[in-house]
Design an enzyme around this catalytic site. Structure first.
Site, mmCIF file in Angstrom:
data_model
loop_
_atom_site.group_PDB
_atom_site.id
_atom_site.type_symbol
_atom_site.label_atom_id
_atom_site.label_comp_id
_atom_site.label_asym_id
_atom_site.label_seq_id
_atom_site.Cartn_x
_atom_site.Cartn_y
_atom_site.Cartn_z
ATOM 1 N N HIS A 62 6.854 -8.533 7.384
ATOM 2 C CA HIS A 62 7.590 -7.939 6.270
ATOM 3 C C HIS A 62 8.702 -7.005 6.729
ATOM 4 O O HIS A 62 8.663 -6.442 7.823
ATOM 5 C CB HIS A 62 6.640 -7.182 5.338
ATOM 6 N N ASP A 90 5.496 -4.845 10.651
ATOM 7 C CA ASP A 90 6.730 -4.161 10.256
ATOM 8 C C ASP A 90 7.826 -4.679 11.177
ATOM 9 O O ASP A 90 7.939 -4.272 12.330
ATOM 10 C CB ASP A 90 6.524 -2.655 10.406
ATOM 11 N N TYR A 143 10.533 -3.673 5.035
ATOM 12 C CA TYR A 143 10.469 -2.718 3.931
ATOM 13 C C TYR A 143 11.819 -2.638 3.218
ATOM 14 O O TYR A 143 12.880 -2.773 3.844
ATOM 15 C CB TYR A 143 10.052 -1.338 4.442
ATOM 16 N N ARG A 168 -12.563 -20.426 27.102
ATOM 17 C CA ARG A 168 -11.820 -20.250 25.853
ATOM 18 C C ARG A 168 -12.303 -19.018 25.092
ATOM 19 O O ARG A 168 -12.009 -18.850 23.917
ATOM 20 C CB ARG A 168 -11.968 -21.506 24.997
ATOM 21 N N ARG A 186 0.809 -1.216 0.000
ATOM 22 C CA ARG A 186 0.000 0.000 0.000
ATOM 23 C C ARG A 186 0.841 1.265 0.000
ATOM 24 O O ARG A 186 0.479 2.271 -0.610
ATOM 25 C CB ARG A 186 -0.917 -0.028 1.237
ATOM 26 N N CYS A 204 -3.283 -2.869 13.307
ATOM 27 C CA CYS A 204 -2.336 -3.900 12.865
ATOM 28 C C CYS A 204 -2.386 -5.085 13.818
ATOM 29 O O CYS A 204 -2.439 -6.233 13.390
ATOM 30 C CB CYS A 204 -0.923 -3.332 12.787
#
Length: 280
Positions: A223, A185, A225, A142, A21, A162
């Site tokens: 990920h 990130d 960057y 649970r 994005r 996130c």
């Protein structure tokens, strides 16, 4: 923290190149999981200096159920001075929200609002408060879950969450917490999230009379960057230090009573901070 370091190396070497994005580009792996046992020390990354006060103040801000970025500044700096920055003022995603803000500093229905003021036809739901009561009354349940991903209100948030939901588990007098993070990130965000949710685990364990067990971190899109590759290589070149310890004021018995002075990290030794641009 070796598992975090190993994950950085794996993603850098094996991750798939992806568009994203932000148009920055990433190397990414889908689906990873790490387990941090609190008996081994508090999992605050040592291969770079972490901003502990920013981590603790943001968590307290979430627990308050606030959407006011200036309240976060007050927790962090002791003042609402507009010149004082927080992690949210440094996040340019919040700039896109400003035309929608209801008051200066308003970030919409972000994390803490969902934790403490989830809207339902019957009224607001205090998810975190309910989870703590369920741990006390029915620790075998649970269903001890707090959800920040509210599909009907994503357009009312400065940034969709996130870290989307977390789940408590009680066994042998210990409380564990698992958090699912959809977007991870690995250089900037994940070390912050590991420390934040480990701190939350300790706090909830204290107010429910349990010992902290494990923080289980489940990652979706993990990920790095492309403009962070060199910083990650720098971090991989460093030898980790022993983990620090966490001190909480033992007199605090309610999750709503914690203040910054009630939370302290001890014996934290780290390498220097690593600066990197935040992709937005």
């Amino acid at each position: 923290m070796q598992q975090y370091i190993d994950a950085l190396k794996y993603i850098l070497e094996k991750g798939a190149l992806k568009h994203d994005r932000t148009r920055t580009g990433t190397k990414a792996v889908f689906g990873m999981q790490f387990r941090y046992a609190m008996k081994d020390g508090f999992p605050l990354v040592t291969t770079k200096k972490m901003p502990w006060k920013s981590i603790a103040s943001e968590l307290l801000w979430f627990i308050e159920g606030s959407s006011d970025e200036r309240r976060l500044a007050e927790l962090l700096h002791g003042t609402r001075d507009p010149e004082k920055q927080t992690i949210w003022t440094l996040n340019a995603n919040a700039d896109y929200w400003k035309p929608k803000a209801k008051f200066p500093g308003d970030l919409g229905r972000v994390y803490g609002v969902q934790w403490r003021h989830w809207r339902s036809p019957e009224g607001e739901i205090d998810q975190l408060g309910n989870a703590i009561e369920l741990i006390k009354k029915d620790p075998a349940s649970r269903r001890i879950i707090v959800n920040a991903w509210n599909p009907s209100e994503l357009d009312q948030m400065a940034l969709p969450p996130c870290h989307t939901f977390f789940h408590f588990f009680v066994a042998h007098g210990k409380l564990s917490l698992q958090m699912y993070q959809r977007s991870c990130d690995m250089l900037l965000g994940v070390p912050f999230n590991i420390a934040s949710y480990s701190l939350l685990l300790h706090m909830v364990a204290q107010v429910t009379g349990l010992k902290p067990g494990e923080f289980v971190h489940t990652l979706g899109d993990a990920h790095i960057y492309q403009n962070h590759f060199e910083q990650v290589r720098e971090q991989l070149s460093r030898e980790p230090f022993p983990l620090p310890s966490l001190w909480l004021n033992p007199s605090v018995k309610s999750i709503d009573d914690f203040k910054m002075d009630d939370i302290r990290i001890d014996n934290y030794q780290s390498h220097p901070a690593i600066k990197a641009p935040m992709a937005v």
